[in-house]
Design a protein around this motif. Structure first.
Motif, mmCIF file in Angstrom:
data_model
loop_
_atom_site.group_PDB
_atom_site.id
_atom_site.type_symbol
_atom_site.label_atom_id
_atom_site.label_comp_id
_atom_site.label_asym_id
_atom_site.label_seq_id
_atom_site.Cartn_x
_atom_site.Cartn_y
_atom_site.Cartn_z
ATOM 1 N N UNK A 40 0.912 -1.192 0.021
ATOM 2 C CA UNK A 40 -0.009 0.051 -0.053
ATOM 3 C C UNK A 40 0.819 1.259 0.003
ATOM 4 N N UNK A 41 0.408 2.300 -0.504
ATOM 5 C CA UNK A 41 1.043 3.618 -0.365
ATOM 6 C C UNK A 41 -0.088 4.622 0.428
ATOM 7 N N UNK A 42 0.366 5.777 0.762
ATOM 8 C CA UNK A 42 -0.428 6.853 1.375
ATOM 9 C C UNK A 42 -0.696 7.958 0.206
ATOM 10 N N UNK A 43 -1.722 8.627 0.204
ATOM 11 C CA UNK A 43 -1.834 9.710 -0.699
ATOM 12 C C UNK A 43 -0.790 10.738 -0.657
ATOM 13 N N UNK A 44 0.278 10.879 -0.015
ATOM 14 C CA UNK A 44 1.357 11.717 -0.006
ATOM 15 C C UNK A 44 2.565 10.972 -0.718
ATOM 16 N N UNK A 45 2.395 9.768 -0.928
ATOM 17 C CA UNK A 45 3.725 9.139 -1.778
ATOM 18 C C UNK A 45 3.946 9.755 -2.882
ATOM 19 N N UNK A 46 5.081 9.955 -3.488
ATOM 20 C CA UNK A 46 5.300 10.485 -4.689
ATOM 21 C C UNK A 46 5.475 9.263 -5.723
ATOM 22 N N UNK A 47 5.284 9.567 -6.975
ATOM 23 C CA UNK A 47 5.110 8.785 -8.129
ATOM 24 C C UNK A 47 6.214 7.729 -8.093
ATOM 25 N N UNK A 48 7.541 8.506 -7.890
ATOM 26 C CA UNK A 48 8.745 7.692 -8.029
ATOM 27 C C UNK A 48 8.772 6.494 -7.139
#
Length: 143
Positions: A14-22
């Motif tokens: 999973x990721x959070x909404x703040x995770x960058x695309x890289x």
């Protein structure tokens, strides 16, 4: 058969909404997945695929280090539950032309149902029909 009988189990990356695309791309590469659910406080709030990265970020010349996944993620989350009959889940995948279906229980993601999972549990004709319906833009013959 129910979704829980053939879905991909284990911890869902999973990721959070703040995770960058890289970082999203690195998560996909490291974990050999083509999609990442985006969660906040353990609740799924979005979904991003490898195709989203290409079409919504790279093709738009976005700075992948500075762009958050929340800027490109899909918030129309089509999902299922572990106890859903597999035929019903397949119908949802076909109708919405999606290859991956998050499995949600008590507002928390507990797995993913993918075409690969279905290929392991269905016969050859059923898998072929399902893939055709998901990939065919004119799926009037699917049901």
């Amino acid at each position: 058969m129910r979704v829980k009988d053939c879905m991909c189990c284990g911890e869902v990356v999973q990721a959070t909404p703040e995770t960058n695309l890289c970082e999203i791309a690195k998560l996909m590469d490291t974990n050999h997945v083509g999609c990442i659910p985006v969660c906040q406080d353990e609740k799924i709030v979005g979904f991003v695929t490898d195709r989203d990265l290409v079409t919504r970020a790279v093709a738009s010349y976005k700075d992948c280090n500075a762009t958050k996944v929340s800027d490109i993620m899909n918030t129309n989350i089509i999902k299922t539950t572990p106890d859903t009959e597999i035929g019903d889940a397949i119908e949802v995948m076909e109708k919405n032309q999606i290859r991956r279906l998050p499995v949600i229980e008590n507002n928390k993601i507990v797995g993913m149902l993918t075409i690969s999972d279905l290929a392991s549990y269905l016969d050859e004709d059923e898998v072929g029909h399902t893939v055709e319906c998901i990939c065919d833009g004119d799926n009037y013959h699917c049901s």
